[in-house]
Design an enzyme around this catalytic site. Structure first.
Site, PDB file in Angstrom:
ATOM      1  N   ARG A  90     -49.030 -18.414  30.872  1.00 14.54           N
ATOM      2  CA  ARG A  90     -49.959 -18.812  31.959  1.00 14.54           C
ATOM      3  C   ARG A  90     -51.239 -17.898  31.434  1.00 14.54           C
ATOM      4  O   ARG A  90     -51.915 -16.856  33.174  1.00 14.54           O
ATOM      5  CB  ARG A  90     -49.123 -18.046  33.258  1.00 14.54           C
ATOM      6  CG  ARG A  90     -47.984 -19.169  33.591  1.00 14.54           C
ATOM      7  CD  ARG A  90     -47.551 -19.344  35.158  1.00 14.54           C
ATOM      8  NE  ARG A  90     -46.664 -19.534  35.708  1.00 14.54           N
ATOM      9  CZ  ARG A  90     -46.375 -21.184  35.564  1.00 14.54           C
ATOM     10  NH1 ARG A  90     -47.317 -22.112  34.794  1.00 14.54           N
ATOM     11  NH2 ARG A  90     -45.479 -22.251  36.026  1.00 14.54           N
ATOM     12  N   GLY A  92     -53.206 -19.240  28.918  1.00 13.31           N
ATOM     13  CA  GLY A  92     -54.089 -20.209  27.849  1.00 13.31           C
ATOM     14  C   GLY A  92     -53.445 -19.763  27.025  1.00 13.31           C
ATOM     15  O   GLY A  92     -54.513 -20.440  25.970  1.00 13.31           O
ATOM     16  N   GLU A 119     -40.373 -30.785  26.442  1.00  5.55           N
ATOM     17  CA  GLU A 119     -39.853 -31.136  27.736  1.00  5.55           C
ATOM     18  C   GLU A 119     -41.171 -32.366  28.515  1.00  5.55           C
ATOM     19  O   GLU A 119     -42.455 -31.922  28.078  1.00  5.55           O
ATOM     20  CB  GLU A 119     -40.554 -29.783  29.084  1.00  5.55           C
ATOM     21  CG  GLU A 119     -38.805 -28.686  28.767  1.00  5.55           C
ATOM     22  CD  GLU A 119     -39.940 -27.724  29.593  1.00  5.55           C
ATOM     23  OE1 GLU A 119     -39.515 -27.851  30.478  1.00  5.55           O
ATOM     24  OE2 GLU A 119     -40.414 -27.233  29.625  1.00  5.55           O
ATOM     25  N   TYR A 123     -47.035 -32.478  27.502  1.00  7.54           N
ATOM     26  CA  TYR A 123     -48.699 -32.957  26.599  1.00  7.54           C
ATOM     27  C   TYR A 123     -49.106 -33.705  27.338  1.00  7.54           C
ATOM     28  O   TYR A 123     -50.191 -34.502  26.473  1.00  7.54           O
ATOM     29  CB  TYR A 123     -48.525 -33.440  25.529  1.00  7.54           C
ATOM     30  CG  TYR A 123     -47.257 -31.766  24.657  1.00  7.54           C
ATOM     31  CD1 TYR A 123     -47.784 -31.018  24.028  1.00  7.54           C
ATOM     32  CD2 TYR A 123     -45.944 -31.672  24.887  1.00  7.54           C
ATOM     33  CE1 TYR A 123     -47.464 -29.603  23.432  1.00  7.54           C
ATOM     34  CE2 TYR A 123     -45.471 -30.904  24.344  1.00  7.54           C
ATOM     35  CZ  TYR A 123     -46.320 -29.681  23.650  1.00  7.54           C
ATOM     36  OH  TYR A 123     -45.846 -29.061  22.604  1.00  7.54           O
ATOM     37  N   PHE A 410     -39.199 -33.505  13.497  1.00  4.99           N
ATOM     38  CA  PHE A 410     -40.414 -32.865  13.072  1.00  4.99           C
ATOM     39  C   PHE A 410     -40.522 -31.786  13.650  1.00  4.99           C
ATOM     40  O   PHE A 410     -40.715 -30.950  13.409  1.00  4.99           O
ATOM     41  CB  PHE A 410     -41.148 -33.982  12.405  1.00  4.99           C
ATOM     42  CG  PHE A 410     -41.819 -33.891  13.310  1.00  4.99           C
ATOM     43  CD1 PHE A 410     -43.168 -34.013  13.936  1.00  4.99           C
ATOM     44  CD2 PHE A 410     -41.431 -36.003  13.784  1.00  4.99           C
ATOM     45  CE1 PHE A 410     -43.442 -33.661  15.337  1.00  4.99           C
ATOM     46  CE2 PHE A 410     -42.400 -36.256  14.307  1.00  4.99           C
ATOM     47  CZ  PHE A 410     -43.319 -35.838  15.234  1.00  4.99           C
TER      48      PHE A 410
END
Length: 410
Positions: A90, A92, A119, A123, A410
């Site tokens: 948290r 950045g 998770e 993204y 990968f």
């Protein structure tokens, strides 16, 4: 602490790898895996945040080529080793690494970035969309039978060591990669990943085993697997843990499945990461005893939207104006006219014409490989139809006969 991520130097490799090692649970990476990662990593593509001598954030990428609908192998950044130290969350760090990474990928002329997410919620805010689905199977072979196509008995299945068979297996993989969207075209050195076999990853199973399928002296398929022996009061209950199984024709494919179903002292076949349209699901006598589970697979990020959409072909002719939202890579935002002819060849250019479909770049990434329908996205409220009929025209064009799949990590 460094305020911006910087490129990894050769002397920092061990400290850099220690950050994802700790972030993913702190279990030491096997020495043979560390050596393989060191051989495959591309230092100029590896970023890190540093707090003094400690690496506290990492993000790397491999220079891949990814098969897209139509069979083209498109340059793509294979994003990997993304981590932030628990002590530095948290602040950045992840956002700054994703910013630098996508800027670099764009400067290298790669229109796509792809990743496999630890998770699924991480993204999307960086423009990645879940574009493939993987299927996991646990098959009760004591109860399930296979329907075998003609010619199966004419296929020879023979044992080989995984290393000895590697070149033949890679030749099969390369031919199959051309036909399935989402498959990485492996660069030299990546074949070693297919036979990497640290004991810590076997989950109590045997060393990696391999069989080859042959027709007329030609290798037409292969399977690699671990055996996990088990017994109860009624007798043997061993498991065949299939790692890879691939073939060039239906008879060879069936012969390999028949082999793994019939291994002595086993009653379960486990498969992680099979394609959602795997033919074996149509060969089994009772799919309910196959414990089919699905999960998200490859995430796709359009880095250069126009080039990415032109790189693939389209199943039907299409002419549509897209209004694309992309706050993280604003050079993609705005209106684009996508046209494709009857052969699927596409042109995608900026336009001032009125938009017909509106969607985010992450949802366009989800639809890019043809496995997620624009119609489904619209039903979820993620694609908005601004001209009546635009969705019905565009959705079939984006679809694919073969479901996209990424067969390895990968």
């Amino acid at each position: 602490m460094t305020t911006e991520p910087r490129v990894l130097s050769a002397s920092e490799w061990d400290a850099w790898l220690g950050c994802p090692e700790l972030a993913f649970g702190g279990v030491p990476i096997a020495p043979e895996s560390r050596e393989l990662y060191a051989a495959l990593i591309e230092p100029r593509r590896a970023l890190g945040h540093w707090d003094g001598a400690d690496c506290v954030g990492t993000a790397g990428s491999y220079s891949f080529r990814l098969t897209v609908p139509g069979g083209a192998a498109v340059p793509a950044a294979g994003v990997t080793m993304v981590s932030v130290a628990a002590t530095h969350r948290r602040q950045g760090l992840l956002t700054s690494m994703m910013r630098r990474q996508l800027d670099d990928v764009r400067s290298w002329g790669e229109p796509l970035a792809v990743l496999l997410a630890s998770e699924p919620g991480i993204y999307g805010r960086f423009g990645y969309g879940a574009a493939t689905t993987e299927t996991n199977l646990r098959i009760d072979t004591s109860q399930v039978r296979l329907a075998l196509p003609p010619g199966t008995d004419g296929v020879r299945v023979r044992r080989s060591s995984p290393v000895t068979a590697l070149d033949a297996c890679e030749a099969v993989y390369a031919r199959l990669a051309e036909a399935r969207p989402g498959t990485p075209v492996r660069r030299p050195g990546w074949e070693r990943m297919a036979v990497s076999d640290p004991e810590s990853a076997r989950k109590g199973g045997s060393p990696l085993q391999c069989v080859l399928a042959e027709r007329d002296g030609e290798v037409t398929g292969y399977a690699t697997f671990h055996l996990r022996p088990a017994w109860d009061d009624a007798g043997p209950r061993g498991t065949v843990a299939v790692r890879d199984l691939a073939a060039l024709d239906p008879a060879s494919y069936a012969a390999l499945w028949r082999f793994v179903f019939g291994i002595d002292l086993t009653s379960v076949v486990e498969c992680r990461n099979r394609p959602v349209d795997d033919a074996v699901l149509r060969m089994v006598s009772d799919v309910r005893r196959c414990e089919v589970r699905q999960r998200d697979g490859l995430y796709v990020r359009l880095v250069e939207l126009g080039r990415a959409l032109e790189a693939r072909t389209y199943r039907t002719p299409v002419d549509v104006v897209l209004e694309v939202e992309d706050t993280f890579c604003p050079w993609n935002a705005g209106r684009w006219r996508l046209t494709a002819d009857s052969k699927g060849a596409a042109v995608c250019r900026r336009t001032d014409d009125e938009p017909e479909l509106a969607l985010s770049v992450s949802d366009l990434g989800a639809a890019y490989l043809g496995g997620v329908s624009l119609t489904t996205l619209a039903a979820a409220g993620l694609v908005r139809e601004l001209r009546v009929g635009a969705l019905a025209g565009a959705a079939p064009a984006f679809s694919s006969d073969v479901q996209p799949w990424c067969p390895h990590g990968f």
